[in-house]
Design an enzyme around this catalytic site. Structure first.
Site, PDB file in Angstrom:
ATOM      1  N   GLY A  86      -2.356  25.209 165.053  1.00  0.00           N
ATOM      2  CA  GLY A  86      -3.109  25.139 166.297  1.00  0.00           C
ATOM      3  C   GLY A  86      -4.024  23.934 166.327  1.00  0.00           C
TER       4      GLY A  86
ATOM      5  N   ASP B  92      17.567  17.886 163.958  1.00  0.00           N
ATOM      6  CA  ASP B  92      16.264  18.421 164.345  1.00  0.00           C
ATOM      7  C   ASP B  92      16.211  19.893 163.969  1.00  0.00           C
ATOM      8  OD1 ASP B  92      13.690  18.392 165.287  1.00  0.00           O
ATOM      9  OD2 ASP B  92      14.198  17.799 167.333  1.00  0.00           O
ATOM     10  N   ASP B  93      14.974  20.439 163.909  1.00  0.00           N
ATOM     11  CA  ASP B  93      14.844  21.849 163.555  1.00  0.00           C
ATOM     12  C   ASP B  93      15.363  22.757 164.662  1.00  0.00           C
ATOM     13  OD1 ASP B  93      12.405  22.354 165.366  1.00  0.00           O
ATOM     14  OD2 ASP B  93      11.685  20.766 164.047  1.00  0.00           O
TER      15      ASP B  93
ATOM     16  N   ASN C 276      -3.760  35.842 165.702  1.00  0.00           N
ATOM     17  CA  ASN C 276      -2.539  35.053 165.850  1.00  0.00           C
ATOM     18  C   ASN C 276      -1.458  35.964 166.403  1.00  0.00           C
ATOM     19  OD1 ASN C 276      -0.398  33.207 165.593  1.00  0.00           O
ATOM     20  ND2 ASN C 276      -0.035  33.798 163.468  1.00  0.00           N
ATOM     21  N   GLY C 277      -0.913  35.623 167.564  1.00  0.00           N
ATOM     22  CA  GLY C 277       0.138  36.431 168.170  1.00  0.00           C
ATOM     23  C   GLY C 277      -0.063  36.556 169.661  1.00  0.00           C
TER      24      GLY C 277
ATOM     25  N   TYR D  11      10.400  26.358 161.897  1.00  0.00           N
ATOM     26  CA  TYR D  11       9.556  25.286 162.425  1.00  0.00           C
ATOM     27  C   TYR D  11       8.080  25.408 162.097  1.00  0.00           C
ATOM     28  CZ  TYR D  11       7.257  22.304 165.896  1.00  0.00           C
ATOM     29  OH  TYR D  11       6.480  21.377 166.493  1.00  0.00           O
TER      30      TYR D  11
ATOM     31  N   THR E 273       9.642  18.396 160.481  1.00  0.00           N
ATOM     32  CA  THR E 273      10.092  19.666 159.921  1.00  0.00           C
ATOM     33  C   THR E 273      11.590  19.725 159.636  1.00  0.00           C
ATOM     34  OG1 THR E 273      10.069  20.464 162.201  1.00  0.00           O
ATOM     35  CG2 THR E 273       8.250  21.152 160.798  1.00  0.00           C
TER      36      THR E 273
ATOM     37  N   CYS F   9      -1.279  30.457 166.200  1.00  0.00           N
ATOM     38  CA  CYS F   9      -2.631  30.185 165.722  1.00  0.00           C
ATOM     39  C   CYS F   9      -2.671  30.382 164.222  1.00  0.00           C
ATOM     40  CB  CYS F   9      -3.650  31.107 166.398  1.00  0.00           C
ATOM     41  SG  CYS F   9      -3.698  30.965 168.194  1.00  0.00           S
TER      42      CYS F   9
END
Length: 503
Positions: free
Chosen positions: A28, A367-368, A103-104, A259, A305, A2
Site C-alpha cells: 500500500g 508478465d505476472d 487488510n481486506g 503478484y 514480480t 494493505c
C-alpha cells in the site's frame, strides 16, 4: 490491498513499526499510520496521513509515538476513497479505547453500516469498511460483562465479528491498557503471521501481513495465524490464542503468490519465491507442449514480480534470459490509475527498453498477469519500436475475467481485457504475435506444492467463484463503483473539496 503490523515489545516500538511498514510498503502506497500505547500516561498516540511511510512520519511525529506496544498500517485504496480521512488505523474510544488496521474487504459493509446505526447506535464517519469492522469489534466487546477485559471475552467478541462480517479481513488492533489483538477471517483469504523474538528481559511478539517484516526486525516466524483464529498478546507478554470461527476453511487468495506478496515472504507455509519458480517452469512446459518448434530467441521479464517466473521459463525453453526494460520506481501501479490515456502515458514513463536486447530478435515477454491489457499493449508496442522482429507474450497467471471483491482494486469486469474474450482475441487486442496463459490447474499446483495441506484457494478472479459467496446485486454495484467514469467523478469531487478547504 494493505499491510498490517503489531508489536508488543520491551522498549519503544515506534522505530520497529516504522521499519516494518517500509518493508510492507509494496502492499500500500496511498497512506500510512502508526498507533502506540504509552503505559505511563495510559494513552494511545496516533499519527497517520496520505503518502509513503517515509513522507508521513517525520522526526517530530516519531518522538510523539511513545510506548512499548503498537500497531501500524499501509493503505492501498480499494473500497472507499483515497481521501486522507480513510487512512488507518481507525480509533474508537468506547469501550476501553481501540485502534484497528485492516487488510481486506467486507462484502456486507453497507448492511453492517445500517445495522450499526439502527441496532448499536454507532455512527460511521467514512466510506471505509475498516471503520465498520472496528465498530463491529467494539460493539461485540461492549456486550461482554465486567470492567476488566479477559482474553476469553476478547475471543468471544471476535467470534461475534465472524458471525456478523462477511468477506476478507486480516486485522490488528491495540486495546488501551490490555495489548495487541490480531485475527483472520474464517477463510484466511488475506495473510497474517505471528513472530517471536527473545531478549534478555524476555520474549517480544509481532504480527504482520508477511514474514518479511519479521525477518527485517529480527523476529523468528512462529506460524501463520489460522483462518478464524484470534491471537492476543497482553502487556505482560503472555500469548493467548483461540479458534473463534465455527467453520474455518483455509482458502488463501492465490493472487498473493502471483503478484502482491514479496518473493522473500513465506505465507501459509509456502515460500513465495519457490511458488513463482514453479509457475515459470510449468508455464514453460505448457508453451513447449503447444509449440515444440518455437523460434523464441530471448525471454524478457516485465519488471519486477515476473522475474522469477521468467528465469525458470527461459530455462525450461532452453533460451537466453535477459533484462530488457529499465524501471522507473517512482511511478505508481498503472492498473489502478484512472483513465486509459493516463495509464498509457504512465507505462512509457515507468519502463524504458534496452534496444540491443530487442533488435532483430523474436522476444517472449513475461508478465505476472494481464489485467486491463493497457500496460501489455503498450509494452508490446515498445518492444516492436525497439526493433523486435516478433513479440510473443506469456502470463504467469490465467486469464483474469472477474473482479476481486476481497481487497484488490481491480477494474470492473467490463474493463478486464479477458472478460468476454477468448485468448486469441486478447492476443489480437494487445498486439502480440502469440499469447500464452498459465493454466489454472498449473497455478494451483505451483502454490500447493509448497503446502499440500491447503486444499482450496480463492481463485475467483479467474473463475468467478467466490469462497464466501457473492450476490449478483453486489457485483452489479461493484461494476458501477469501479468503472473509470466513477473514479474520475470521485477524483473531481476530492479536488473540489480540497480547493474549497484551501488545500
Amino acid at each position: 490491498m494493505c499491510g498490517i503490523i503489531g508489536i508488543v515489545g520491551r522498549s519503544a516500538v515506534n522505530q520497529a513499526l516504522y521499519d516494518g511498514l517500509t518493508v510492507l510498503q509494496h502492499r500500500g502506497q496511498d497512506a500510512a499510520g502508526i498507533v502506540t500505547y504509552d503505559r505511563s500516561h495510559r494513552r494511545l498516540n496516533l499519527r497517520k496521513g496520505k503518502g509513503l511511510v517515509r513522507d508521513v512520519f517525520q522526526e517530530r511525529h516519531m518522538l510523539r509515538l511513545e510506548g512499548d506496544a503498537g500497531i501500524g498500517h499501509v493503505r492501498y485504496p480499494t473500497a472507499g476513497s483515497s481521501a486522507s480521512a480513510e487512512s488507518q488505523p481507525f480509533y474508537v474510544n468506547s469501550p476501553y479505547g481501540i485502534a484497528l488496521g485492516h487488510n481486506g474487504n467486507l462484502i456486507n459493509a453497507e448492511a453492517l453500516r445500517l445495522e450499526l446505526f439502527r441496532q448499536d447506535r454507532r455512527h460511521i464517519n467514512t466510506d471505509s469498511d475498516s471503520e465498520i469492522l472496528l465498530n463491529v469489534l467494539a460493539q461485540e466487546l461492549h456486550r461482554q460483562d465486567g470492567l476488566q477485559l479477559t482474553p476469553e471475552q476478547l475471543f468471544e467478541a471476535v467470534a461475534g465479528v465472524h458471525r456478523r462480517c462477511v468477506g476478507a479481513y486480516a486485522a490488528v488492533a491495540i486495546i488501551a491498557g490490555y495489548g495487541v489483538l490480531a485475527f483472520r477471517d474464517p477463510y484466511g483469504i488475506r495473510p497474517a503471521v505471528l513472530g517471536r523474538r527473545e531478549t534478555p528481559q524476555g520474549p517480544e511478539y509481532i504480527v504482520a501481513s508477511e514474514s518479511v517484516a519479521l525477518d527485517v526486525l529480527g523476529f523468528e516466524l512462529v506460524r501463520d495465524i489460522a483462518p478464524g483464529e484470534a491471537v492476543f498478546i497482553d502487556l505482560d507478554f503472555r500469548l493467548h490464542s483461540r479458534q473463534c470461527a465455527e467453520r474455518a476453511v483455509l482458502s488463501p487468495c492465490i493472487f498473493e503468490y502471483v503478484y502482491f506478496a514479496r518473493p522473500d515472504s513465506v505465507l501459509d507455509d509456502v515460500f513465495v519465491h519457490k511458488a513463482r519458480m514453479r509457475m515459470g517452469d510449468l508455464l514453460g512446459a505448457r508453451i513447449l507442449e503447444q509449440w515444440p518448434d518455437h523460434d523464441v530467441d530471448v525471454v524478457i521479464p516485465i519488471p519486477d514480480t515476473s522475474r522469477t517466473a521468467a528465469q525458470e521459463l527461459a530455462h525450461r525453453l532452453g533460451v537466453k534470459y535477459r533484462e530488457g526494460f529499465i524501471k522507473n520506481r517512482y511511478i505508481g501501479r498503472t492498473f489502478i490509475m484512472p483513465g486509459q490515456q493516463q495509464r498509457r502515458r504512465s507505462v512509457r514513463q515507468k519502463l524504458n527498453p534496452i534496444g540491443l536486447e530487442f533488435r532483430g530478435k523474436n522476444v517472449l515477454l513475461v508478465d505476472d498477469s494481464i489485467v486491463r491489457g493497457t500496460t501489455s499493449r503498450e509494452i508490446v508496442q515498445m518492444a516492436r519500436d525497439a526493433g523486435a522482429r516478433r513479440v510473443y507474450f506469456a502470463s504467469a497467471a490465467p486469464p483474469i475475467r472477474y473482479p476481486n471483491v476481497y481487497g484488490i482494486d481491480m477494474p470492473s469486469a467490463s474493463e478486464l481485457i479477458a472478460h468476454g474474450r477468448t485468448e486469441e482475441e486478447v492476443c489480437a487486442v494487445i498486439g502480440a504475435d502469440r499469447l500464452f496463459y498459465q493454466a489454472l490447474e498449473d497455478l494451483v499446483a505451483a502454490v500447493r506444492t509448497g503446502n499440500p495441506r491447503i486444499r482450496r484457494f480463492d481463485t475467483s478472479v479467474f473463475t468467478g467463484e467466490y469462497v464466501t459467496g457473492v450476490s449478483p446485486e453486489y457485483l452489479r454495484l461493484l461494476e458501477v463503483e469501479r468503472s473509470d467514469e466513477a473514479k474520475a467523478r470521485r477524483d473531481r469531487d476530492y479536488a473540489e473539496l480540497a480547493i474549497h478547504n484551501g488545500g
